[in-house]
Design a protein around this motif. Structure first.
Motif, short mmCIF file in Angstrom:
data_model
loop_
_atom_site.label_atom_id
_atom_site.label_comp_id
_atom_site.label_asym_id
_atom_site.label_seq_id
_atom_site.Cartn_x
_atom_site.Cartn_y
_atom_site.Cartn_z
N ASN A 1 0.86 -1.18 0.00
CA ASN A 1 0.00 0.00 0.00
C ASN A 1 0.89 1.23 0.00
OD1 ASN A 1 -2.13 -1.67 0.14
ND2 ASN A 1 -2.68 -1.19 2.25
N SER B 1 -5.69 -9.80 11.38
CA SER B 1 -5.48 -9.84 9.93
C SER B 1 -6.66 -10.53 9.27
CB SER B 1 -4.18 -10.57 9.64
OG SER B 1 -3.84 -10.42 8.30
N THR C 1 -12.86 -5.01 10.88
CA THR C 1 -13.26 -3.69 11.35
C THR C 1 -14.59 -3.74 12.06
OG1 THR C 1 -12.01 -2.58 9.63
CG2 THR C 1 -13.89 -1.39 10.52
N GLU D 1 -10.18 3.40 10.73
CA GLU D 1 -9.35 3.27 9.53
C GLU D 1 -9.63 4.42 8.57
OE1 GLU D 1 -10.59 0.00 7.02
OE2 GLU D 1 -12.62 0.14 7.79
N ASP E 1 -7.06 0.77 13.76
CA ASP E 1 -7.46 0.16 12.50
C ASP E 1 -6.66 0.80 11.38
OD1 ASP E 1 -8.79 -1.23 10.58
OD2 ASP E 1 -10.79 -0.67 11.23
N GLU E 2 -5.91 0.02 10.66
CA GLU E 2 -5.06 0.51 9.58
C GLU E 2 -4.25 1.72 10.02
OE1 GLU E 2 -4.65 -1.16 7.02
OE2 GLU E 2 -6.45 -2.29 6.56
N ARG F 1 -2.49 3.61 6.85
CA ARG F 1 -3.08 3.61 5.50
C ARG F 1 -2.77 4.94 4.79
NH1 ARG F 1 -9.17 1.99 4.54
NH2 ARG F 1 -8.23 -0.06 4.53
N LYS G 1 5.22 6.22 8.75
CA LYS G 1 4.90 4.85 9.16
C LYS G 1 5.81 4.43 10.30
CE LYS G 1 3.11 2.42 5.16
NZ LYS G 1 3.34 1.40 4.16
N SER H 1 -4.70 -4.56 10.26
CA SER H 1 -3.99 -4.06 9.09
C SER H 1 -4.13 -5.00 7.92
CB SER H 1 -2.51 -3.86 9.41
OG SER H 1 -1.84 -3.41 8.26
N SER H 2 -4.22 -4.40 6.73
CA SER H 2 -4.24 -5.20 5.51
C SER H 2 -2.83 -5.47 5.03
CB SER H 2 -4.99 -4.46 4.40
OG SER H 2 -6.29 -4.20 4.82
N GLU H 3 -1.88 -4.75 5.59
CA GLU H 3 -0.50 -4.95 5.16
C GLU H 3 0.12 -6.06 5.99
OE1 GLU H 3 2.15 -1.63 4.50
OE2 GLU H 3 0.41 -0.31 4.52
N GLU I 1 3.13 -5.32 7.99
CA GLU I 1 2.86 -4.48 9.15
C GLU I 1 2.42 -5.30 10.36
OE1 GLU I 1 1.28 -0.50 8.43
OE2 GLU I 1 -0.50 -1.18 9.49
#
Lengths: 504, 334
Positions: free
Chosen positions: A42, A288, A296, A337, A421-422, A425, A432, A453-455, A458
């Motif tokens: 991202n 995750s 979320t 997020e 949350d995130e 982002r 970061k 996190s979607s990463e 991370e």
């Protein structure tokens, strides 16, 4: 592909947003009948690149060519007129119109003064047939399934005679089976000579359906070669490209054995079912799962933003949380997020935003503006918020500084359990790192942290332990040496325990 | 004093903001100068008190409306609500007259009835909007019709009149005052000052602006959005009660034509004062200036033959539209 002319090519594309340059000399060629995957973390510049291709943004420097001819799109309409269609992650469909009305929206067929419904119906049926999609052209888009909506988007694109189809994370909202259907259509389009570009965070699917992979990192193209020459591992390596240990601070603090938060059978109707977990004092717990897995929503349920069932214990005491205010009074806060529409009031000042969550503390009974200013001074210092002018509006801060302000706002509430949350982002790598350090610092002070996190990198880098969600349920948990991207992805996709690894 | 504070608050792009802040005040000053030049009686004690006292009803309501609009709401029912409360108040006092007799206590009971009725009516609006999740426009359009119809029904199509003796006792509340300032003006001033302080200096005022800007952010920031919203409507309802208390002694009667179009005048005053109709930013002192501007236009037209007083509405309309154009200037900047 040998010497064919690229259907669409970017050459030496730079792009800046204000003072921040996000793309550096990006070059990508899309060939007819080829599926091209664009991957990267991202913030690597994938979206910006796609938007430039689709005419949504114009490059600061560099050339966009269609069929070898340089072009300059002033809008997405101009790109579409050349057969370049982008399908966004959030669909661009009018929910209350029917499938056929959507396919022809803005390009309706006419017979004299009136709409030629018959011709539109026939063409819609033909398009859907071509996609092997069984949706009723008369159905309202609101009522059809997510993959069908995607098919409608593709039908719309085909109707405009798309020669280049750009898809932003098309499988993010799909289940595996639905993704299979999409891949079949992708194959079909490829054989019809369409040039396709898609992004995905799922490297196995990139490996499976793409012919060529371009990897982006920090606004640069770092790798572009036939998929057959790459493994999932080498793709991930190219994406990350840097030592993770530099990015994530070493965890030194001990995790207490006290349970700070115990959640049992938390159910958020429509989003999460029977979620149970424990969180210890000073622990960083990662959460995750794929987008749409209910991460979320589960946490929003926990803090009372959504209705929920189940039992929650904080410090061993059963609590009933029906509103964020309840949660906050128990020392539990949630950092959204969505900082632009849920985190900050963009047209209010920094001070007003900072104290909004903890305003009763500043009201005695009249607001103590001096104390608020002092809190802002402290926040600017502690969180390194770079504001050109402290009386500016929150909306005029850069994304990274908005995020820091949001973190400062949450921390002003002095939480003992914080759900982030995130956390990073859409912010740059330097910020970061600051936020990662801050999260570890918090944990060291005994605050319990949940990071959604979607990463992958991370969660892996930050968390002591990771819970993976899939379709609203806890699919599994990994910690220690098992904290690998592979293990998480397998759980997230419902593949169960890992068998043979692709670590060769 | 409040003006000095406002100019110091938003300092970004000071030159333009100042025009935004000063706009209504400049308009007011220009009107006063024009009025004074055109008619020597304009600045006379009698005319000034008359204008201010007549502004008081709308003014008191408009202060409450400022909070409702700032929090992203709207209330179209206030004019009808005032008529209904006036009718109710008269009925209560007339009913109690045989048992309580004429005097201060019965007037106080009447006043209490007005305040309670205002509170209940405001709560009803707020409850329907917040808890039942119906658009403010629709709810208050509905209650507007309901109250107007109820007062017509109570008056049986005619006029509800306060007992003559009671009227004599109650009369001073509109016509007298202290130090030559009549009560409506004093109450209006007190309400305005209190409103300004609440808007600017309390958590409630800040919450109203935050909710009007983005209620999601407020919700995620642990603000009890529903409660704050309901409170704005209750506050407005109570202030409608206060305005009615000041209004009834003026004529001593209520009919279906009482308070007609007050809602639109109050909303207009709020907008002219610089509060954003879609919420998120409100200033009570601006509303006060807005009320005065609207009253002065009518007054000047009545005092001079330059323009027909029949064009009053047209001129007010132009001013409202101008105010909105100025507002848009500020938005584009932010």
């Amino acid at each position: 592909m040998t010497s064919a002319t690229a259907a669409l090519s970017l050459e030496g594309i730079d792009r800046s947003f204000g003072p921040v340059q996000v793309l550096f000399g990006v070059a990508i060629d899309l060939f007819p009948g080829e599926v091209h995957a664009l991957i990267g973390e991202n913030g690597a510049g994938k979206s910006t690149t796609m938007k430039i291709m689709g005419g949504y943004l114009s490059p600061s420097h560099g050339t966009v060519s269609v069929g070898g001819e340089p072009v300059r799109f002033r809008s997405s309409d101009e790109a579409e007129a050349q057969g370049i269609v982008m399908i966004h992650q959030e669909f661009n469909l009018a929910e209350d119109l029917t499938v056929e009305e959507n396919v022809f929206l803005g390009h309706e067929l006419r017979k004299g003064l009136f709409l030629d419904k018959k011709a539109m119906r026939e063409e819609t049926v033909a398009l859907l047939d071509r996609l092997d999609c069984r949706v009723d052209p008369k159905a309202r888009v609101r009522d059809i399934s997510t993959p069908d909506k995607q098919m409608v988007e593709i039908a719309k694109a085909l109707r405009r005679d798309a020669r280049v189809l750009i898809m932003d994370e098309p499988t993010a909202v799909l289940t595996n089976r639905e993704a299979e259907v999409l891949f079949e259509q992708v194959d079909r389009l490829r054989s019809q000579g369409v040039a396709l570009l898609f992004t995905s965070h799922k490297l196995d699917e990139v490996k499976r359906i793409s012919d060529r992979v371009t990897v982006m990192r920090d606004g640069h193209v770092v790798e572009s070669r036939p998929t057959s020459e790459l493994t999932a591992d080498s793709m991930a390596e190219a994406m990350v490209g840097r030592e993770l240990s530099n990015l994530f601070p070493k965890r030194s603090a001990e995790i207490s054995s006290d349970i700070a938060l115990k959640v049992s059978n938390l159910t958020v109707p429509g989003h999460a079912t029977d979620v149970s977990f424990e969180l210890r004092r000073g622990e960083v717990l990662g959460l995750s799962g794929l987008i749409g897995s209910g991460r979320t929503e589960t946490m929003e349920g926990l803090v009372g933003l959504r209705s929920h069932e189940g039992t929650v214990e904080i410090d061993g005491e059963a609590v009933k949380i029906t509103s964020p205010r309840d949660a906050q009074s128990r020392g539990l806060v949630y950092l959204t997020e969505d900082r632009k529409s849920r985190g900050l009031v963009l047209n209010m000042g920094l001070r007003e935003n900072l104290t909004l969550q903890s305003l009763p503390r500043f009201a005695k009974p009249f607001l103590d503006q001096k104390a608020e200013e002092e809190a802002l001074d402290k926040a600017i210092k502690d969180f390194d918020i770079r504001a050109p002018d402290r009386s500016m509006k929150a909306g005029n801060l850069s994304g990274g500084n908005q995020q820091k302000l949001l973190v400062a706002k949450i921390m002003l509430a002095e939480p003992r359990i914080v759900i982030i949350d995130e956390p990073t982002r859409g912010i740059d790598i330097g910020t970061k790192q600051q936020i990662y350090e801050f999260i570890h610092h918090l944990a060291a002070e005994g605050v319990s942290v949940i990071v959604i996190s979607s990463e992958m990198t991370e969660v892996i880098g930050l968390a002591d332990r990771i819970i993976v969600m899939r379709q609203g349920r806890v699919a599994g948990e990994v910690s220690g040496a098992e904290k690998t991207e592979d293990a998480i992805v397998r759980l997230a996709m419902g593949l169960g325990a890992r068998e043979t690894e692709t670590t060769a | 004093m409040s003006t000095a504070e406002t100019t110091s608050a938003p300092t970004q792009a000071p030159r333009k903001i100042n025009i935004q802040v000063l706009g209504p005040i400049i308009a007011l000053v220009v009107l006063v100068i024009v009025g004074a030049l055109m008619n020597s009686n304009f600045l006379s004690y009698a005319n000034v008190t008359n204008v201010l006292a007549r502004s008081a009803f709308i003014g008191i309501i408009a202060v409450g409306m400022t909070f409702v609009i700032t929090a992203g709401g709207l209330d179209l029912s206030v004019g009808s609500m005032a008529a209904f409360i006036a009718g109710l108040m008269i009925l209560v006092m007339n009913y109690l007259l045989p048992s309580m007799g004429n005097g201060v206590p019965i007037i106080l009971v009447g006043m209490l009835a007005a305040l309670v009725a205002g509170l209940a009516a405001g709560f009803l609006n707020g409850f329907l909007i917040t808890n039942m999740r119906i658009e403010a426009f629709i709810v208050t359009l509905g209650t507007m019709g309901i109250y107007r119809s109820l007062v017509t029904w109570l008056a049986d199509g005619g006029t509800l009149s306060l007992d003559f003796g009671l009227r004599q006792t109650y009369r001073p509340v509109y016509y007298e005052g202290i130090l030559g300032i009549s009560w409506p003006i004093i109450i209006f001033a007190l309400v305005a000052i209190a409103g300004e302080i609440v808007m600017r200096k309390t958590a409630f005022g800040r919450y109203c602006a935050a909710i009007g800007s983005n209620d999601q952010v407020a919700r995620y920031s642990s603000v009890d959005v529903g409660r704050v919203r309901i409170l704005t409507y209750i506050l407005l309802g109570v202030l409608v009660g206060v305005a009615t208390i000041m209004y009834v002694p003026r004529l001593g009667s209520a009919s279906s034509s009482t308070g007609v179009l007050w809602e639109l005048e109050a909303i207009a005053a709020v907008i002219i004062g610089g509060t954003m109709l879609k919420g998120g930013f409100g200033r009570v002192w601006g509303t006060v200036v807005g009320v005065l501007i609207l009253s002065l236009i009518g007054n000047i037209l009545n005092l001079t033959d330059f323009v027909s007083p029949y064009l009053n509405g047209a001129i007010q309309g132009v001013i409202i539209i101008l105010a909105v154009i100025l507002q848009r200037g500020r938005k584009a900047e932010g």
